[in-house]
Design an enzyme around this catalytic site. Structure first.
Site, PDB file in Angstrom:
ATOM      1  CE  LYS A 419      -3.837   2.366   2.059  1.00 45.97           C
ATOM      2  NZ  LYS A 419      -3.587   3.467   1.561  1.00 45.97           N
ATOM      3  CD  GLU A 472      -1.390   5.861  -3.939  1.00 47.45           C
ATOM      4  OE1 GLU A 472      -1.493   6.570  -3.048  1.00 47.45           O
ATOM      5  OE2 GLU A 472      -2.611   5.257  -4.399  1.00 47.45           O
ATOM      6  CE  LYS A 596      -8.413   1.883   4.515  1.00 46.91           C
ATOM      7  NZ  LYS A 596      -8.664   3.349   4.099  1.00 46.91           N
TER       8      LYS A 596
END
Length: 755
Positions: A419, A472, A596
């Site tokens: 992440k 991202e 997450k």
């Protein structure tokens, strides 16, 4: 009357006595033997002579200002005379005729008066630019002859009730009514209901009107002083109510032409798109034209629309449900049926169709037109994602432990990815070869990243027409070949970025592909989408890379992978279903098929919260001169209100406190907005316009008699214990703040874990 007004201005440079013969002969055209309408002349001059004034009259005013102030009250049949007078006004500068009294010379000007008349060139330019703004916005697809008063009556009804089912009935009935007249009425009406001017990704649709500008406009249009307006605002806190009260007691020289939905919506868009020199004056002129024509409650809701807050408890998802019901009945030609009820399963199916379509194509104009052309039950065939329109991204549910992840995905094939601590970037390649990059809330941020060129990362440009990637954007150290913290990324300029100005480089980490050559991929498994991604794109180290991933259900391997992600400057892991229907991409949904797992939050509630700054408390001691703490709130998506949930004063550096002081001070307002739900015991020293989100950590959540988050669910509100500031969320709008429902869910999950 047209000849009368034209004659008045053409002779304005002569003494009054020499002009009377011309004025007396300039009445409306009459049939043979009919006498001139001298009574009309008398009323005309009397209205100017008796015009209430305040302040010291200017010795000389531009005729353009005098004319436009007077003509703000003219519309409808006098439109021709208005245009002619404006054309003539810019060639004359007049002193006040002494025989008519000083009141004539002190007609309040809508522009700041310095006592010096504008030049003819300046006057002509300002008038022309205002009319250009209107004419350039004259789009037929936004036309609607529905009286604006009818929309305001609906708003008034909704404001007086709290039942969501009743609100849905009122809205859907109104949508059906206007579709009977013309289906083109539905688009501008819907935008007025959700208080927007177009899709989020369309640039230049922010009204940008501060309270002071609106107060000044109300003051000048309605003949009230600024001190009166401010005093009243401090008392009731609603500029809409103030404008309605002031407008309803003000006489006008002519009966204005009623406002229509199309006219109001086009003017709002024109105001938003007005930029550059004299933009504030031009915006005020456009507002005055509408405000002058307002009757009854119209002024109240017009001003609220200009503030971008209707404050009637009408949430966007309620409007979507109402639209689905109205469009379903329209499809089945049942609008006139005495029994408009439809089977619940059919209604729920229609609601899901329009929700899914809007998540893929967040543009009401496209979705509504597709419904009207193909029927709402066929939306999934004709209204699907497309390059150039950012779909709403899929989101993950927070989790606190690896064991919780293993329990959720027990017996399933799942995968884990780093992440990354950056900014969500949805990258589109269009058929014409152009590229667009959108933020998580649909903002076009292509110009923010001039160094990125998606065509550099495509395997075969000859066979690739278009695509959509989910990525991202992360700050990247090219020399050391590693990820930099988010704080470094946040130092990049956000506007007017030139390639030569870029000091902080970024690398795109791609983790999904949603569309390729017009083929919609969201209903394919994540495993298949990954295969597409690696087939059509290529790695360029330090510029375009794939998210680091592992596929395992071993507890020790997952723990090791989590530790590695943190060592590589990432936040933790994203754990996703890999195969089967549950691995499909679900736009806009915060799904349990994506979890997450953040290293920092394993001991807290499992996730950070994004909360809106509502107010601040003055600092003491070493924080004197800045704000020492802030009042934060979550967003209630059903009511459109901000509900307080904590006071925060931890996690700020001295530099951040100074930055926040400089950033927030210009947004101070006189008192809490009507959309703020708070307890007086937590009232801050200053209130702010809701513009800024803080990302916040918390140890846990508890019930509180002081804070109001989720108070509709519990007897008390939910508050954060030991909140700590992490950063400003630049990539989110205030309505993307953590919702009341999310806070309630986090509290209930926490209570369940503790039990």
């Amino acid at each position: 009357m047209r000849r009368l007004l034209t004659g008045c201005l053409l002779s304005s440079a002569r003494p009054l006595k020499s002009r009377l013969p011309l004025l007396m002969s300039s009445s409306l055209p009459s049939s043979a033997g009919k006498k001139p309408k001298q009574a009309t002349l008398a009323r005309f001059f009397t209205s100017m002579k008796n015009k209430p004034t305040e302040g010291t009259p200017s010795p000389k005013k531009s005729s353009k200002h005098m004319l436009e102030d007077r003509m703000d009250n003219v519309s409808g049949e006098e439109e021709y005379a208005t245009k002619k007078l404006k054309q003539t006004a810019v060639t004359h500068t007049v002193a006040a005729p002494s025989s008519m009294g000083s009141n004539f010379s002190s007609i309040p000007s809508s522009a700041p008066s310095s006592g010096v008349a504008d030049s003819p060139q300046q006057s002509q330019r300002l008038v022309g630019e205002v009319e250009d703004a209107l004419s350039s916005n004259n789009n037929d697809h936004y036309s609607s002859n529905i009286p604006y008063s009818e929309v305001c009556e609906v708003f008034n009804k909704i404001e007086a009730i709290s039942s969501r089912l009743e609100i849905i009935r009122i809205c859907s009935d109104f949508f059906i009514k206007i579709m009977k007249q013309s289906s083109k009425n539905l688009i501008p009406t819907t935008y007025l209901f959700i208080n927007r001017l177009g899709p989020d990704y369309e640039a230049g649709l922010e009204l940008g009107l501060g309270e002071n500008l609106l107060m000044k406009t109300i003051s000048e249009t309605c003949g009230k002083s600024m001190s009166q307006i401010k005093l009243k605002y401090k008392d009731i806190g609603d500029l809409g109510e103030i404008a309605m009260g002031a407008r309803n007691v003000q006489p006008t020289m002519f009966k204005p032409k009623p406002l229509t939905v199309g006219e109001v919506f086009k003017n709002l868009r024109a105001i938003a798109k007005t930029q550059g020199k004299d933009s504030q004056l031009k915006k005020m002129k456009l507002i005055k034209r509408m405000l002058t024509a307002c009757k009854g409650i119209e002024a109240k809701f017009l001003i609220r629309s200009l503030e971008s807050k209707l404050r009637i408890g009408l949430a966007e998802k309620t409007v979507l449900i109402s639209l689905s019901k109205a469009l379903l009945l329209h499809d089945e030609n049942r609008e006139d049926s005495p029994d408009k009820d439809v089977p619940m399963d059919v209604l729920e199916s229609a609601q899901q169709k329009i929700r899914d379509a809007f998540c893929q194509v967040p543009n009401y104009e496209i979705v509504i037109n597709s419904c009207l052309e193909h029927g709402i039950m066929n939306l999934d065939k004709y209204c699907t994602l497309r390059p150039g329109i950012p779909l709403k991204p899929m989101l993950a549910k927070p989790t606190k432990a690896i064991n919780e992840v293993l329990d959720r995905f027990q017996g399933e094939t799942f995968t884990s990815e780093y992440k990354y601590d950056g900014e969500r970037a949805q990258v589109h390649l269009l058929n014409d070869g152009t590229m667009r990059i959108y933020s998580r809330n649909g903002e076009n941020m292509t110009e923010r990243y001039p160094e990125i060129n998606i065509t550099d990362f495509i395997q075969d440009l000859d066979t690739t027409k278009n695509l959509i990637l989910d990525c991202e954007a992360v700050a990247w150290d090219k020399d050391q070949g590693k990820i930099l913290p988010f704080q470094v990324l946040s130092t990049r300029k956000r506007k007017d970025v030139e390639l030569n100005d870029v000091k902080v480089k970024v690398c795109l980490f791609a983790f999904d592909i949603l569309c390729y050559n017009d083929e919609r991929l969201i209903n394919k498994s994540l495993k298949e989408r990954r295969e597409y991604l690696t087939k059509v794109t290529k790695v360029v180290p330090g510029e375009f890379q794939y998210a680091t991933q592992i596929t395992t259900n071993n507890l020790d391997e997952l723990q090791k992978f989590l530790d590695e992600s943190v060592n590589h400057s990432c936040e933790g892991l994203m754990v996703k279903m890999l195969e089967g229907p549950e691995s499909h991409y679900e736009p806009s949904k915060r799904s349990r098929n994506w979890l997450k797992l953040k290293k920092d939050y394993l001991e807290g509630v499992g996730d950070s919260l994004d909360l809106c700054v509502l107010g601040a408390y003055y600092g003491r001691g070493k924080r004197t001169g800045t704000y020492g703490g802030f009042l934060l709130g979550c967003y209630n998506q059903d009511t459109g209100e901000f509900e307080t949930c904590c006071k925060i004063g931890t996690g700020f550096s001295d530099e951040m406190l100074q930055l926040l002081h400089d950033r927030l001070t210009p947004t101070i307002i006189d008192g809490p907005k009507a959309t703020f739900v708070f307890d007086s015991s937590a009232e801050p020293d200053v209130w702010f316009e809701p513009t800024t989100l803080f990302e916040v950590l918390t140890a846990d959540l508890s019930l509180s008699p002081i804070y109001k988050a989720g108070s509709a669910t519990f007897d008390k509100g939910v508050s954060l214990r030991f909140p700590r500031f992490l950063r400003i969320r630049e990539d989110k709008g205030v309505e993307d703040a953590t919702s009341s429902d999310q806070i309630v869910e986090l509290y209930e999950n926490q209570s369940h874990m503790q039990n």
